[in-house]
Design an enzyme around this catalytic site. Structure first.
Site, PDB file in Angstrom:
ATOM      1  N   SER A 174       0.832  -1.204   0.000  1.00  0.00           N
ATOM      2  CA  SER A 174       0.000   0.000   0.000  1.00  0.00           C
ATOM      3  C   SER A 174       0.876   1.266   0.000  1.00  0.00           C
ATOM      4  O   SER A 174       1.741   1.391  -0.857  1.00  0.00           O
ATOM      5  CB  SER A 174      -0.972  -0.043   1.175  1.00  0.00           C
ATOM      6  N   ASP A 270      -8.052  -2.829  -7.413  1.00  0.00           N
ATOM      7  CA  ASP A 270      -7.506  -2.630  -6.062  1.00  0.00           C
ATOM      8  C   ASP A 270      -8.593  -2.037  -5.152  1.00  0.00           C
ATOM      9  O   ASP A 270      -9.136  -0.964  -5.435  1.00  0.00           O
ATOM     10  CB  ASP A 270      -6.307  -1.690  -6.151  1.00  0.00           C
ATOM     11  N   HIS A 337      -6.329  -5.915  -1.868  1.00  0.00           N
ATOM     12  CA  HIS A 337      -5.347  -4.865  -1.577  1.00  0.00           C
ATOM     13  C   HIS A 337      -4.294  -5.462  -0.656  1.00  0.00           C
ATOM     14  O   HIS A 337      -4.625  -5.844   0.467  1.00  0.00           O
ATOM     15  CB  HIS A 337      -6.050  -3.676  -0.904  1.00  0.00           C
TER      16      HIS A 337
END
Ligand SMILES: *[C@@H]1O[C@H](CO)[C@@H](O)[C@H](O)[C@H]1NC(C)=O
Length: 398
Positions: A174, A270, A337
């Site tokens: 991330s 995502d 994600h």
């Protein structure tokens, strides 16, 4: 009767907890005191910190430096809200982290990296480790020093043995996956010249697209992040020499200039990007996207076609990655994600595959140069191996 049933459930629960424990290993927290005199500190001025599980056997001179994610803070008031949380202060971090998937120390769960030195750096600056502002306002005591933390952590690890590294990977998930992109060549320059250094970004390829209301939400947000944290001088000069610094926070504008080998693991849908770039709350005042963002199965056909458009945009933003074997990509058609740090998506009997290959195998073979990997999945819902995320209503974004 009730008691027996309770006992049965309890033992099932205990067993499940033991099973989960067996997959991960708990690793304690180390404060990087050597960073403090360099002014390389968290938002609240506390020392940065990482979890370090030592390498062993043949992996003793191999190093993974993995950066945690957790969004960004884009102005003083949002950074103040973050300052005294685990994402802004090492005083508030968990004392242990569970290492699994890509960070597991078990050969059967992580065949290519299990015996490496594995470090997970805690996120505490709110700028993907790019910021550097000298001044500290005494009214807020906010320190914008993420870029300094990045360098100080690498220097600390060099002193702890990484100066003898033969293999080294910079990675992150991330906002930390973005660190792995933006700081990839800097990592290369800090690591011994003889080491094989590569970067891996997990869910760090954030794209610059308009939201569902037509506003340039993420572009505006990133330009505020970069301005607040003074990040410009730590972003790739090949980008800042031609574009405004906020745009140089987007991988699509820096990727073609990265010299160090780099691999991208990312879902084409995502879930963080769908929730916060495509359909952020401000762009969806009536909450029409709320259910869909929690569970892709609840999206209407109209919403799904908007998401297919997002995938198309994602793939064109990815074009600068190219197809060289020094680069690699695993772009699954999932609603997910960060897929490397959990066993179920990294490598398991039912984990996501592209071309019959798990993320673990694709990344390992690419790193060791036994097989190049550039795979892009078909469109949702074609891939039955996806682990599509389902969020509950109150869950904070990760
Ligand atoms: C800071 O950013 C937040 C989130 O984008 C926004 O809601 C708020 O109005 C901003 N505050 C200031 C003082 O600019």
């Amino acid at each position: 009767m009730k008691g027996t049933r309770m006992a049965t459930w309890l033992s099932v629960l205990v067993f499940a907890v033991i099973l989960l424990k067996a997959e991960g290993v708990d690793v304690g927290l180390t404060y990087v005191q050597s960073a403090v005199p360099k002014g390389a500190v968290c938002l609240d001025g506390s020392p940065p910190a990482y979890h370090f599980d030592k390498g062993f056997g043949a992996g003793i001179n191999n190093w993974i430096v993995h950066f945690e994610g957790g969004g960004w803070c884009n102005n003083v008031s949002v950074c103040l809200d973050r300052r005294d949380t685990r994402l802004g202060s090492s005083k508030n971090m968990d004392q242990t982290a569970s290492f699994s998937g890509y960070l597991s120390n078990k050969q059967k769960f992580n065949p290519d990296f299990y015996n490496w030195n594995r470090i997970k750096v805690r996120y505490c600056d709110g700028s993907s480790f790019t910021g550097d502002v000298e001044a500290v306002d005494p009214k807020t005591n906010l320190h914008f020093r993420g870029g300094r933390i990045f360098v100080a952590v690498i220097e600390d690890l060099l002193a702890k043995g990484m100066r003898n590294a033969q293999n080294a990977i910079l990675s992150g998930c991330s906002a930390g996956g973005l660190t792995a992109i933006l700081q990839c060549d800097r990592f290369r320059s800090l690591i011994p010249a003889g080491a094989k250094a590569k970067c891996i970004s997990d869910a760090g390829y954030f794209i610059n697209v308009k939201d569902v209301s037509g506003a340039q939400h993420i572009q505006e947000f990133y330009s505020q992040v970069v301005a607040t944290h003074g990040s410009a001088k730590n972003l790739p000069a090949s980008c800042t020499s031609r574009l405004s610094p906020g745009l140089c926070f987007f991988p699509e504008n820096v990727v073609s200039q990265i010299k160090t080998p780099i691999f991208f693991v990312n879902a084409a849908y995502d879930s963080w990007q769908i929730k916060n770039i495509l359909a952020p709350g401000v762009a969806d005042p009536h909450g029409q996207w709320r259910e869909c963002k929690l569970d892709i199965k609840k999206c209407s056909s109209g919403q799904l076609s908007v998401m297919q458009g997002f995938r198309t945009d994602f793939l064109s933003a990815l074009s600068g990655v190219g197809n060289s074997p020094a680069r690699g990509k695993f772009i699954d058609g999932c609603y997910a994600h960060c897929q490397m740090g959990t066993q179920e998506t990294w490598m398991r009997a039912d984990s996501p595959v592209l071309a019959k290959t798990t993320i673990a195998k694709a990344v390992g073979d690419w790193y060791y140069e036994t097989r190049p990997f550039h795979e892009i999945d078909c469109t949702y819902p074609c891939n039955p191996t996806c682990h599509n995320r389902i969020f509950d209503n109150n869950q904070k974004d990760d």
